[in-house]
Design a protein around this motif. Structure first.
Motif, PDB file in Angstrom:
ATOM      1  N   PRO A  58     137.884 -20.575   7.275  1.00  0.00           N
ATOM      2  CA  PRO A  58     137.425 -21.482   6.217  1.00  0.00           C
ATOM      3  C   PRO A  58     137.450 -22.956   6.610  1.00  0.00           C
ATOM      4  O   PRO A  58     136.796 -23.766   5.976  1.00  0.00           O
ATOM      5  N   SER A  59     138.211 -23.310   7.664  1.00  0.00           N
ATOM      6  CA  SER A  59     138.241 -24.706   8.115  1.00  0.00           C
ATOM      7  C   SER A  59     138.709 -24.749   9.557  1.00  0.00           C
ATOM      8  O   SER A  59     139.259 -23.765  10.087  1.00  0.00           O
ATOM      9  N   ILE A  60     138.540 -25.893  10.186  1.00  0.00           N
ATOM     10  CA  ILE A  60     139.009 -26.068  11.560  1.00  0.00           C
ATOM     11  C   ILE A  60     140.533 -26.074  11.604  1.00  0.00           C
ATOM     12  O   ILE A  60     141.139 -25.688  12.610  1.00  0.00           O
ATOM     13  N   VAL A  61     141.182 -26.486  10.512  1.00  0.00           N
ATOM     14  CA  VAL A  61     142.648 -26.430  10.447  1.00  0.00           C
ATOM     15  C   VAL A  61     143.111 -24.973  10.468  1.00  0.00           C
ATOM     16  O   VAL A  61     144.043 -24.607  11.204  1.00  0.00           O
TER      17      VAL A  61
ATOM     18  N   ALA B 247     150.421 -31.738  16.573  1.00  0.00           N
ATOM     19  CA  ALA B 247     149.667 -32.352  15.474  1.00  0.00           C
ATOM     20  C   ALA B 247     150.526 -32.471  14.219  1.00  0.00           C
ATOM     21  O   ALA B 247     150.396 -33.443  13.458  1.00  0.00           O
ATOM     22  N   CYS B 248     151.426 -31.520  13.985  1.00  0.00           N
ATOM     23  CA  CYS B 248     152.323 -31.616  12.828  1.00  0.00           C
ATOM     24  C   CYS B 248     153.261 -32.814  12.972  1.00  0.00           C
ATOM     25  O   CYS B 248     153.551 -33.517  11.984  1.00  0.00           O
ATOM     26  N   ARG B 249     153.710 -33.091  14.192  1.00  0.00           N
ATOM     27  CA  ARG B 249     154.569 -34.249  14.413  1.00  0.00           C
ATOM     28  C   ARG B 249     153.752 -35.541  14.363  1.00  0.00           C
ATOM     29  O   ARG B 249     154.235 -36.574  13.874  1.00  0.00           O
TER      30      ARG B 249
ATOM     31  N   VAL C 279     145.995 -37.024  17.955  1.00  0.00           N
ATOM     32  CA  VAL C 279     145.897 -37.857  16.758  1.00  0.00           C
ATOM     33  C   VAL C 279     144.827 -37.326  15.806  1.00  0.00           C
ATOM     34  O   VAL C 279     145.007 -37.330  14.581  1.00  0.00           O
ATOM     35  N   PHE C 280     143.705 -36.859  16.348  1.00  0.00           N
ATOM     36  CA  PHE C 280     142.634 -36.338  15.498  1.00  0.00           C
ATOM     37  C   PHE C 280     143.160 -35.185  14.641  1.00  0.00           C
ATOM     38  O   PHE C 280     142.964 -35.157  13.416  1.00  0.00           O
ATOM     39  N   PHE C 281     143.847 -34.239  15.269  1.00  0.00           N
ATOM     40  CA  PHE C 281     144.356 -33.113  14.488  1.00  0.00           C
ATOM     41  C   PHE C 281     145.562 -33.500  13.650  1.00  0.00           C
ATOM     42  O   PHE C 281     145.803 -32.908  12.587  1.00  0.00           O
ATOM     43  N   GLY C 282     146.314 -34.507  14.087  1.00  0.00           N
ATOM     44  CA  GLY C 282     147.390 -34.997  13.234  1.00  0.00           C
ATOM     45  C   GLY C 282     146.847 -35.508  11.917  1.00  0.00           C
ATOM     46  O   GLY C 282     147.403 -35.233  10.835  1.00  0.00           O
ATOM     47  N   ALA C 283     145.737 -36.240  11.976  1.00  0.00           N
ATOM     48  CA  ALA C 283     145.103 -36.738  10.753  1.00  0.00           C
ATOM     49  C   ALA C 283     144.614 -35.580   9.884  1.00  0.00           C
ATOM     50  O   ALA C 283     144.805 -35.567   8.663  1.00  0.00           O
ATOM     51  N   LEU C 284     143.993 -34.582  10.497  1.00  0.00           N
ATOM     52  CA  LEU C 284     143.473 -33.448   9.727  1.00  0.00           C
ATOM     53  C   LEU C 284     144.600 -32.665   9.048  1.00  0.00           C
ATOM     54  O   LEU C 284     144.478 -32.258   7.893  1.00  0.00           O
ATOM     55  N   LEU C 285     145.699 -32.439   9.775  1.00  0.00           N
ATOM     56  CA  LEU C 285     146.797 -31.671   9.195  1.00  0.00           C
ATOM     57  C   LEU C 285     147.506 -32.444   8.090  1.00  0.00           C
ATOM     58  O   LEU C 285     148.113 -31.846   7.196  1.00  0.00           O
ATOM     59  N   LEU C 286     147.409 -33.765   8.118  1.00  0.00           N
ATOM     60  CA  LEU C 286     147.960 -34.602   7.052  1.00  0.00           C
ATOM     61  C   LEU C 286     147.043 -34.616   5.834  1.00  0.00           C
ATOM     62  O   LEU C 286     147.479 -34.894   4.717  1.00  0.00           O
ATOM     63  N   GLY C 287     145.757 -34.327   6.057  1.00  0.00           N
ATOM     64  CA  GLY C 287     144.771 -34.421   4.978  1.00  0.00           C
ATOM     65  C   GLY C 287     144.073 -35.756   4.955  1.00  0.00           C
ATOM     66  O   GLY C 287     143.339 -36.065   4.014  1.00  0.00           O
TER      67      GLY C 287
ATOM     68  N   PRO D 167     160.418 -35.498  13.695  1.00  0.00           N
ATOM     69  CA  PRO D 167     160.002 -35.003  12.378  1.00  0.00           C
ATOM     70  C   PRO D 167     158.590 -34.403  12.419  1.00  0.00           C
ATOM     71  O   PRO D 167     157.722 -34.895  13.154  1.00  0.00           O
ATOM     72  N   ALA D 168     158.366 -33.374  11.655  1.00  0.00           N
ATOM     73  CA  ALA D 168     157.060 -32.712  11.591  1.00  0.00           C
ATOM     74  C   ALA D 168     156.726 -32.403  10.146  1.00  0.00           C
ATOM     75  O   ALA D 168     157.616 -32.064   9.355  1.00  0.00           O
ATOM     76  N   LEU D 169     155.467 -32.535   9.809  1.00  0.00           N
ATOM     77  CA  LEU D 169     155.002 -32.163   8.476  1.00  0.00           C
ATOM     78  C   LEU D 169     154.429 -30.755   8.500  1.00  0.00           C
ATOM     79  O   LEU D 169     153.786 -30.353   9.490  1.00  0.00           O
ATOM     80  N   ALA D 170     154.631 -30.038   7.432  1.00  0.00           N
ATOM     81  CA  ALA D 170     153.944 -28.752   7.297  1.00  0.00           C
ATOM     82  C   ALA D 170     152.454 -29.023   7.163  1.00  0.00           C
ATOM     83  O   ALA D 170     152.050 -29.940   6.435  1.00  0.00           O
ATOM     84  N   PRO D 171     151.620 -28.290   7.871  1.00  0.00           N
ATOM     85  CA  PRO D 171     150.180 -28.554   7.795  1.00  0.00           C
ATOM     86  C   PRO D 171     149.635 -28.317   6.397  1.00  0.00           C
ATOM     87  O   PRO D 171     150.021 -27.366   5.718  1.00  0.00           O
ATOM     88  N   ARG D 172     148.755 -29.208   5.973  1.00  0.00           N
ATOM     89  CA  ARG D 172     148.103 -29.064   4.679  1.00  0.00           C
ATOM     90  C   ARG D 172     146.795 -28.313   4.874  1.00  0.00           C
ATOM     91  O   ARG D 172     145.922 -28.772   5.620  1.00  0.00           O
ATOM     92  N   LEU D 173     146.663 -27.171   4.234  1.00  0.00           N
ATOM     93  CA  LEU D 173     145.421 -26.409   4.337  1.00  0.00           C
ATOM     94  C   LEU D 173     144.384 -27.032   3.411  1.00  0.00           C
ATOM     95  O   LEU D 173     144.604 -27.143   2.206  1.00  0.00           O
ATOM     96  N   PRO D 174     143.254 -27.448   3.930  1.00  0.00           N
ATOM     97  CA  PRO D 174     142.272 -28.175   3.121  1.00  0.00           C
ATOM     98  C   PRO D 174     141.456 -27.263   2.221  1.00  0.00           C
ATOM     99  O   PRO D 174     141.274 -26.078   2.485  1.00  0.00           O
TER     100      PRO D 174
END
Length: 580
Positions: free
Chosen positions: A13-16, A58-60, A89-97, A165-172
């Motif tokens: 459903p998404s690249i994430v 990317a989560c970090r 950085v590109f995927f870090g931004a995507l996983l953050l939303g 620190p790492a964020l849990a990925p946000r599924l878009p």
């Protein structure tokens, strides 16, 4: 009009989702491989990022961006070269939303002042929360205090620090904007094409189906990651499909084009994409000695798009490198644009590539593609760019919006699941281009047997005494003259004295001595007249690299016309234009 397609069901459903799914394979996951800016003796300088490693990093990186004030939905400008930092950085931004926009770094085809002007306009238009770049570039950018200036190297290092620190990925959601693709115009207000996660997933699926991408494939490309063909075609589609991708910095290709083919050999590349000029550039600049031991037999699908396709140019590439095993049907024409995410039509592999030999008089005066023999002096080669990708429709309409019949020239429109919802904060521009789901591409062409042929851009047509001429026809004719730099010609129309029509002017790059400019200009004028029947009102000889181009190397005809009108071309020989 092409036949309405059935629904498209992308694999993810998404690249994430695709990244996280690929990461679940652990050590068996595919990789994104980044080659260094300059060739090294071995492979020690190559950076391999398995998709599981990329997902963790990317989560970090997402946590690092959040610590600098970036939130879901915020826009982030990425001014980075092809590098591991970009990928992280590109995927870090995507996983953050967040919503990244990749832009060119200073240098390349544009001067520093042009870059800074474009950056300032994008900054005002996109209103980003952060700008991510290298320390050297950040030191030159006019980033206001309200915008976070983030060192990509430091963020990348943090992302690869165990225990950071790492964020849990946000599924878009499907209608969330994944990224904004900035148009490549050189002046005026920029346009940002919004690409949703559903758009991106659909187009990655469409591209993968068109090229039958699957296990065992490897993409090897050099297109810049701020360009949709490089970002989606060369980076995101391989990741979406779970295959390896090898990314080569564009400047490395431009300095040593043989490195592209050597990388194909070393990584057993099967897929790539490049514009027409690059295939001609490689064929002309690569020496036989550069390819000792190279085997290109695995290279099976070479997308050719992003600019008009000239059959002799791509034929030269295929013929030249057939000796190293390149299959004769590997080079495949395609058509697309950022407003479709990337791909709209893709041809089928065929040797030689398919094209129509049509009357240029019929196109110019009657708006109809009429077949004539290829050796006819009136013949013009128009490449078959293929049928629409799965799930997309294409039609050609007249100025009133009525669909045209086969072989009739008109405005090219498309609709499908990869169509952008519109330009960022430009509702009027969006409404002027989209109607009932159909997006007007700004290009002119015709359909034959359900497959698309592009004859030019509507705004670039040169109208001489009521006939519409394609600038590329004049440019190809001029490029055949000895002394003219390949890819160094631009044809523009200028109002003739008294108005009522346009006259043809050519800007021609050449390294010949100034004393030879008059002779070269006369030869160009004669060659163009012989091929097209149109006598140029002016031929201006300029130094190499004077013609304005985008960061991906495409000619900016509108900018060239403005510069010609202002008589400000760098290196122009004043007073040397020829007139009737």
């Amino acid at each position: 009009m092409t036949t309405p397609p059935g629904p498209l069901r992308p694999h993810h459903p998404s690249i994430v989702h695709a990244l996280l799914s690929g990461g679940e394979r652990g050590a068996a996951a595919a990789s994104t491989v980044i080659l260094p800016e300059r060739a090294a003796a071995g492979h020690g300088d190559e950076i391999h990022r398995r998709h599981d490693e990329l997902a963790s990093a990317a989560c970090r990186a997402a946590a690092g961006l959040a610590a600098d004030g970036v939130r879901r939905g915020d826009r982030v400008l990425l001014c980075l070269p092809t590098s591991a930092e970009f990928v992280t950085v590109f995927f870090g931004a995507l996983l953050l939303g967040a919503v990244p926009t990749a832009i060119a770094t200073p240098g390349g085809f544009g001067a520093a002042e042009i870059f800074l002007d474009r950056f300032a306009r994008l900054l005002a238009y996109l209103d980003p929360t952060a700008v991510v770049s290298t320390p050297a570039v950040l030191a030159t950018l006019p980033v206001p205090a309200s915008v976070a200036a983030i060192d990509a190297s430091a963020l990348h290092a943090l992302a690869h620090t165990s225990g950071a620190p790492a964020l849990a990925p946000r599924l878009p959601a499907s209608d969330d904007v994944a990224f904004i693709q900035a148009t490549s115009g050189s002046t005026g207000t920029p346009k940002g094409v919004q690409v949703t996660h559903a758009n991106l997933a659909a187009n990655c699926e469409q591209i993968a189906r068109a090229a039958a991408i699957g296990p065992g494939d490897t993409w090897v490309g050099w297109l810049p990651l701020h360009h949709d063909m490089g970002l989606i075609g060369g980076f995101l589609t391989p990741l979406f499909r779970g295959i390896d991708a090898v990314l080569i910095p564009p400047n490395r290709f431009l300095r040593h084009p043989a490195d592209w083919l050597r990388a194909v050999h070393e990584h057993r590349g099967t897929l790539t994409a490049a514009p027409n000029f690059a295939y001609g550039y490689a064929a002309a600049r690569i020496a036989d000695s550069d390819l000792d031991g190279v085997d290109l037999s695995a290279w099976r699908f070479l997308f050719c798009g992003a600019e008009p396709i000239h059959p002799p140019t791509v034929r030269q590439f295929v013929d030249r490198f057939g000796a190293w095993g390149l299959p004769s049907d590997a080079l495949v024409p395609c058509y697309g644009l950022a407003e479709a995410s990337l791909a709209v039509t893709v041809a089928a592999p065929r040797a030689p590539i398919a094209f129509d030999s049509v009357s240029r008089r019929g196109l110019a005066e009657d708006g109809v593609a009429v077949d004539v023999p290829a050796d006819d002096g009136d013949a013009l080669a128009i490449v078959d760019c293929g049928a629409p990708v799965a799930g997309t429709e294409v039609r050609v309409v007249d100025e009133e919006g009525t669909p045209c019949g086969a072989d009739s020239i008109g405005r090219v429109q498309f609709r499908g699941p990869s169509t952008t919802p519109g330009y960022f904060r430009l509702p009027e521009a969006t409404a002027a281009t989209r109607s009932e789901g159909w997006w007007d591409t700004g290009d002119v062409g015709y359909l034959r047997n359900g497959r698309l042929r592009i004859t030019g851009r509507r705004k670039d047509l040169i109208i001489i005494r009521g006939a519409n001429y394609l600038p590329t026809d004049f440019e190809v004719a001029a490029e055949q003259v000895p002394g003219v730099r390949p890819g160094g010609v631009v044809a523009v129309g200028r109002p003739e004295t008294g108005g009522g029509s346009e006259e043809l002017h050519l800007i021609v790059e050449s390294a010949v001595a100034q004393a030879e400019h008059d002779t070269l200009a006369r030869a160009v004028r004669a060659a163009v007249s012989k091929r097209t029947g149109v006598l140029a009102a002016g031929v201006r000889i300029v130094a190499p690299r004077s013609i304005p181009k985008t960061t991906s190397g495409k000619v900016q005809r509108t900018a060239a016309r403005r510069l010609l009108d202002a008589d400000e071309l760098v290196g122009a020989a004043r007073g040397e234009g020829l007139t009737r």
